[in-house]
Design an enzyme around this catalytic site. Sequence first.
Site, PDB file in Angstrom:
ATOM      1  N   CYS A 102      -3.805   0.475  -2.804  1.00 23.73           N
ATOM      2  CA  CYS A 102      -3.722  -0.571  -2.156  1.00 23.73           C
ATOM      3  C   CYS A 102      -2.728  -1.379  -2.556  1.00 23.73           C
ATOM      4  O   CYS A 102      -2.344  -1.353  -3.643  1.00 23.73           O
ATOM      5  CB  CYS A 102      -5.011  -1.391  -2.117  1.00 23.73           C
ATOM      6  SG  CYS A 102      -6.706  -0.702  -1.462  1.00 23.73           S
ATOM      7  N   ASN A 148       0.763  -1.542   0.042  1.00 22.20           N
ATOM      8  CA  ASN A 148       0.064   0.000   0.052  1.00 22.20           C
ATOM      9  C   ASN A 148       0.957   1.239  -0.177  1.00 22.20           C
ATOM     10  O   ASN A 148       1.909   1.301   0.646  1.00 22.20           O
ATOM     11  CB  ASN A 148      -0.961   0.009   1.339  1.00 22.20           C
ATOM     12  CG  ASN A 148      -0.437  -0.207   2.268  1.00 22.20           C
ATOM     13  OD1 ASN A 148       0.639  -0.808   2.615  1.00 22.20           O
ATOM     14  ND2 ASN A 148      -1.043   0.396   3.601  1.00 22.20           N
ATOM     15  N   GLU A 160      -2.804  -4.367  -3.189  1.00 19.86           N
ATOM     16  CA  GLU A 160      -3.207  -5.560  -4.413  1.00 19.86           C
ATOM     17  C   GLU A 160      -3.191  -4.817  -5.834  1.00 19.86           C
ATOM     18  O   GLU A 160      -2.642  -5.484  -6.763  1.00 19.86           O
ATOM     19  CB  GLU A 160      -4.805  -5.882  -4.119  1.00 19.86           C
ATOM     20  CG  GLU A 160      -4.786  -6.834  -2.986  1.00 19.86           C
ATOM     21  CD  GLU A 160      -5.346  -6.006  -1.871  1.00 19.86           C
ATOM     22  OE1 GLU A 160      -4.773  -4.626  -1.354  1.00 19.86           O
ATOM     23  OE2 GLU A 160      -6.073  -6.357  -0.856  1.00 19.86           O
ATOM     24  N   GLU A 210       0.243   5.095   0.718  1.00 16.21           N
ATOM     25  CA  GLU A 210      -0.694   6.177   1.149  1.00 16.21           C
ATOM     26  C   GLU A 210      -0.241   7.457   0.619  1.00 16.21           C
ATOM     27  O   GLU A 210       0.727   7.763   0.057  1.00 16.21           O
ATOM     28  CB  GLU A 210      -0.885   6.255   2.836  1.00 16.21           C
ATOM     29  CG  GLU A 210      -1.284   5.009   3.292  1.00 16.21           C
ATOM     30  CD  GLU A 210      -1.430   4.899   4.710  1.00 16.21           C
ATOM     31  OE1 GLU A 210      -0.743   5.987   5.366  1.00 16.21           O
ATOM     32  OE2 GLU A 210      -2.303   4.307   5.399  1.00 16.21           O
ATOM     33  N   CYS A 250     -10.135  -5.022  -0.126  1.00 18.87           N
ATOM     34  CA  CYS A 250     -11.339  -4.146  -0.143  1.00 18.87           C
ATOM     35  C   CYS A 250     -12.215  -4.553  -1.174  1.00 18.87           C
ATOM     36  O   CYS A 250     -11.725  -5.362  -2.165  1.00 18.87           O
ATOM     37  CB  CYS A 250     -10.993  -2.702  -0.143  1.00 18.87           C
ATOM     38  SG  CYS A 250     -10.255  -2.149  -1.577  1.00 18.87           S
ATOM     39  N   CYS A 258     -10.533  -3.698  -4.577  1.00 17.26           N
ATOM     40  CA  CYS A 258      -9.299  -4.507  -4.942  1.00 17.26           C
ATOM     41  C   CYS A 258     -10.138  -5.822  -5.270  1.00 17.26           C
ATOM     42  O   CYS A 258      -9.512  -6.639  -6.357  1.00 17.26           O
ATOM     43  CB  CYS A 258      -8.476  -4.798  -4.177  1.00 17.26           C
ATOM     44  SG  CYS A 258      -7.343  -3.330  -3.730  1.00 17.26           S
TER      45      CYS A 258
HETATM   46 ZN   LIG Z   1      -7.931  -2.322  -1.693  1.00 17.28          ZN
END
Ligand SMILES: [Zn+2]
Length: 133
Positions: free
Chosen positions: A54, A43, A56, A45, A86, A89
């Site tokens: 993310c 990830n 993924e 940010e 999530c 993803c």
């Molecule tokens: Zn995600």
Amino acid sequence: MKDKTLLFQSALQCRNNAYAPYSEFKVGAAIKSSCGKIFGGCNVENISYPCGTCAEAGAISALIADGETAIAEILIVADTANILPCGNCLQKIAEFGTPDTLVHSADLNGNIKTYTLKQLLPNVFDAKEIKNA
Ligand SMILES: [Zn+2]
């Protein structure tokens, strides 16, 4: 089992490089392609939160950048008992996976739970939706 160990190690290494200064919730991901190659992501940010990505998504980007387009398995690791992709993803994984694509969830100790994509996203939005419109 050996493949899951390699996926776990790759995802964990990526997690170590995650950029998560705001949430401090580092996530790593590793994809095994249909050709057997492994691609990792973490990830990333951003101070403008919606700009973050993310783990993924990073792994999928590495897969595509290498010229591959099929996810056989994906493993996600974080400092929690049952990290799952999530919704965004899951849809991204579905684009390059199948309903039977394996999605492994790992904690930092290597405890792994395995799901199929169809268990996590039983009603995927796919190309049929557009073609039938
Ligand atoms: Zn995600």
